[in-house]
Design a protein around this motif. Structure first.
Motif, PDB file in Angstrom:
ATOM      1  N   TYR A  63       8.576   3.935  -7.770  1.00 40.78           N
ATOM      2  CA  TYR A  63       8.473   4.293  -6.144  1.00 40.78           C
ATOM      3  C   TYR A  63       9.268   3.348  -5.367  1.00 40.78           C
ATOM      4  CZ  TYR A  63       6.701   6.674  -2.087  1.00 40.78           C
ATOM      5  OH  TYR A  63       6.432   7.305  -1.038  1.00 40.78           O
ATOM      6  N   PRO A  75       5.899   2.424 -13.470  1.00 40.44           N
ATOM      7  CA  PRO A  75       5.994   3.524 -12.440  1.00 40.44           C
ATOM      8  C   PRO A  75       7.014   3.075 -11.377  1.00 40.44           C
ATOM      9  CG  PRO A  75       3.833   2.022 -12.148  1.00 40.44           C
ATOM     10  CD  PRO A  75       4.939   1.626 -13.369  1.00 40.44           C
ATOM     11  N   ASP A  92       7.625   8.473  -9.392  1.00 40.92           N
ATOM     12  CA  ASP A  92       6.700   9.278  -8.906  1.00 40.92           C
ATOM     13  C   ASP A  92       6.855   9.711  -7.663  1.00 40.92           C
ATOM     14  OD1 ASP A  92       3.781   9.988  -8.851  1.00 40.92           O
ATOM     15  OD2 ASP A  92       3.267   8.270  -7.599  1.00 40.92           O
ATOM     16  N   SER A 150       9.706   9.520  -5.977  1.00 47.31           N
ATOM     17  CA  SER A 150      10.080   8.392  -4.888  1.00 47.31           C
ATOM     18  C   SER A 150      11.415   8.972  -3.998  1.00 47.31           C
ATOM     19  CB  SER A 150      10.875   7.185  -5.666  1.00 47.31           C
ATOM     20  OG  SER A 150      11.684   6.279  -4.654  1.00 47.31           O
ATOM     21  N   ASN A 184       4.729  -1.009  -1.592  1.00 43.11           N
ATOM     22  CA  ASN A 184       4.704   0.286  -1.411  1.00 43.11           C
ATOM     23  C   ASN A 184       2.828   0.459  -0.974  1.00 43.11           C
ATOM     24  OD1 ASN A 184       7.132   1.000  -1.757  1.00 43.11           O
ATOM     25  ND2 ASN A 184       6.919   0.766  -3.994  1.00 43.11           N
ATOM     26  N   TYR A 185       2.192  -0.647  -1.292  1.00 39.63           N
ATOM     27  CA  TYR A 185       0.816  -0.345  -1.090  1.00 39.63           C
ATOM     28  C   TYR A 185       0.395  -0.622   0.359  1.00 39.63           C
ATOM     29  CZ  TYR A 185      -1.675   0.357  -5.280  1.00 39.63           C
ATOM     30  OH  TYR A 185      -2.151   1.080  -6.497  1.00 39.63           O
ATOM     31  N   ASN A 244       4.805  12.845  -5.127  1.00 37.09           N
ATOM     32  CA  ASN A 244       3.985  11.661  -5.244  1.00 37.09           C
ATOM     33  C   ASN A 244       2.804  11.811  -5.620  1.00 37.09           C
ATOM     34  OD1 ASN A 244       2.476   9.387  -3.446  1.00 37.09           O
ATOM     35  ND2 ASN A 244       3.881   8.861  -5.045  1.00 37.09           N
ATOM     36  N   ASP A 290       5.128  -3.321 -12.592  1.00 40.16           N
ATOM     37  CA  ASP A 290       5.619  -2.584 -11.458  1.00 40.16           C
ATOM     38  C   ASP A 290       7.387  -2.984 -11.495  1.00 40.16           C
ATOM     39  OD1 ASP A 290       3.182  -2.238 -10.499  1.00 40.16           O
ATOM     40  OD2 ASP A 290       2.990  -3.941  -9.157  1.00 40.16           O
ATOM     41  N   SER A 313      -2.310  -5.094 -12.429  1.00 41.26           N
ATOM     42  CA  SER A 313      -1.465  -3.940 -13.070  1.00 41.26           C
ATOM     43  C   SER A 313      -0.434  -4.397 -14.032  1.00 41.26           C
ATOM     44  CB  SER A 313      -0.418  -3.141 -11.897  1.00 41.26           C
ATOM     45  OG  SER A 313       0.374  -4.177 -11.382  1.00 41.26           O
ATOM     46  N   GLU A 335       0.234   5.490  -8.045  1.00 37.64           N
ATOM     47  CA  GLU A 335       0.469   4.707  -9.282  1.00 37.64           C
ATOM     48  C   GLU A 335      -0.249   5.090 -10.503  1.00 37.64           C
ATOM     49  OE1 GLU A 335       0.642  -0.075 -10.192  1.00 37.64           O
ATOM     50  OE2 GLU A 335       0.142   0.473  -8.331  1.00 37.64           O
ATOM     51  N   HIS A 336      -1.431   5.016 -10.286  1.00 39.34           N
ATOM     52  CA  HIS A 336      -2.259   5.128 -11.522  1.00 39.34           C
ATOM     53  C   HIS A 336      -1.941   6.637 -12.172  1.00 39.34           C
ATOM     54  CE1 HIS A 336      -5.293   1.758 -11.236  1.00 39.34           C
ATOM     55  NE2 HIS A 336      -4.722   1.681 -10.145  1.00 39.34           N
TER      56      HIS A 336
END
Length: 321
Positions: free
Chosen positions: A21, A19, A50, A52, A214-215, A79, A102, A165, A82-83
């Motif tokens: 982003y 993914p 996703d 981005s 990004n989290y 967006n 990632d 992940s 992630e999942h």
């Protein structure tokens, strides 16, 4: 073509789903390193942009044109998370095994074959990775530990298994996971419902090559809510316990007031009354919040909220090296 234990043939041995982003600065280097790998049965790469906000889409399109291994590029219309992006990537995976990772180069590409071989040779449906040292910020590490603790309480998973992940899944597990069409996917929760052939191995973990995670705390909280409300009714049961507990305390308080009145003393006054009232009201609002979260998610699912909307797909082309 690679064949699984069930006798199913697949065009490629390993699919790597990434993914993307805010990954414009790193995804090119990641694809270059992955393209050097020679896993049993060959590999393909699936990049899912996703929504981005940077120029990740342009970078990924260039990679799709110049890649030396089969590479599929998928672009979400916005967006979705992630999942959700991983779920879209899994639906385009053709491998006998699928690894998700990632785009930030914190998981070194050289660990991919080690992870793949461990799953393939060991006959595992899912192999997670764990880290001796995690190169995340302190708050992010605490958030990950909390999420794993919550998963221990809510999901049918081996205690202490670290959910990462960076994981490898068999085609069987992937085929079952992608049957979920709801708007709030949680990959690990879906995997726990599919199989108990789980294992983990230790791999390296590097600091981010570019930018920052990004989290955010908000995203982590949303992830915890997905875990808590999509795969367990334990929060509802805790709400029942809280209600019963407060009812029991209320009975004790009522009995105490009656006792004070019988012995001729003035019952406790305004301060104690307000304390009890606020305590009970607080518990009631928590219970209503839990119920509202479940009802809201059920409403959004019934209302057809999409798991992901694909704007563009550049299919993998067979390449020669």
């Amino acid at each position: 073509m690679p064949t699984t234990a069930a006798g199913t043939t697949h065009p490629v041995g390993l699919t790597i789903v990434v993914p993307v982003y805010r990954g414009a600065a790193t995804v090119g280097a990641l694809v270059a390193e992955l393209s050097k790998l020679r896993p049993e049965g060959g590999l393909e790469i699936v990049l899912v942009n996703d929504g981005s906000p940077d120029n990740s889409g342009d970078v990924c399109r260039d990679l799709a044109r110049s890649a030396t291994v089969p590479l599929t590029y998928i672009e979400h219309a916005r967006n979705f998370g992630e999942h959700n992006a991983v779920m879209t990537g899994l639906r385009h995976a053709r491998g006998a095994y699928v690894i998700t990772m990632d785009d930030d180069l914190q998981n070194p590409p050289e660990e991919v074959v080690k992870l793949y071989d461990h799953a393939r040779l060991g006959g595992f449906d899912v192999v997670y990775t764990r880290y001796a040292v995690k190169e995340h910020e302190g708050w992010r590490n605490l958030g990950s530990r909390f999420a794993n603790w919550v998963a221990d309480q809510l999901m049918d998973k081996p205690k202490g298994l670290y959910l990462s992940s960076f994981r490898c899944m068999s085609a069987l597990a992937v085929a079952e996971v992608v049957k979920y069409r709801g708007p709030y996917p949680y990959i690990d929760g879906l995997l726990m419902q599919v199989t108990q052939r789980l294992d983990s191995i230790e791999v390296k973990h590097f600091a981010r090559a570019e930018g920052r995670s990004n989290y955010t705390m908000r995203r982590l909280i949303r992830l915890w809510l997905n875990l808590a409300t999509n795969f367990s009714v334990l929060p509802l049961r805790l709400a029942v316990v809280a209600g019963v507990g407060m009812g029991f305390l209320g009975l004790i308080a009522a009995a105490w007031v009656v006792f004070e009145a019988l012995i001729g003393e003035t019952p406790s006054g305004w301060a104690s009354l307000m304390t009890v009232t606020l305590l009970i009201a607080g518990v009631q609002f928590i219970i209503l919040g839990v119920l509202g979260e479940y009802v809201g998610r059920a409403f959004m699912s019934a209302n057809g909220k999409p798991q992901g909307v694909v704007r563009e797909v550049i299919a993998a082309r067979e390449t020669t090296t």
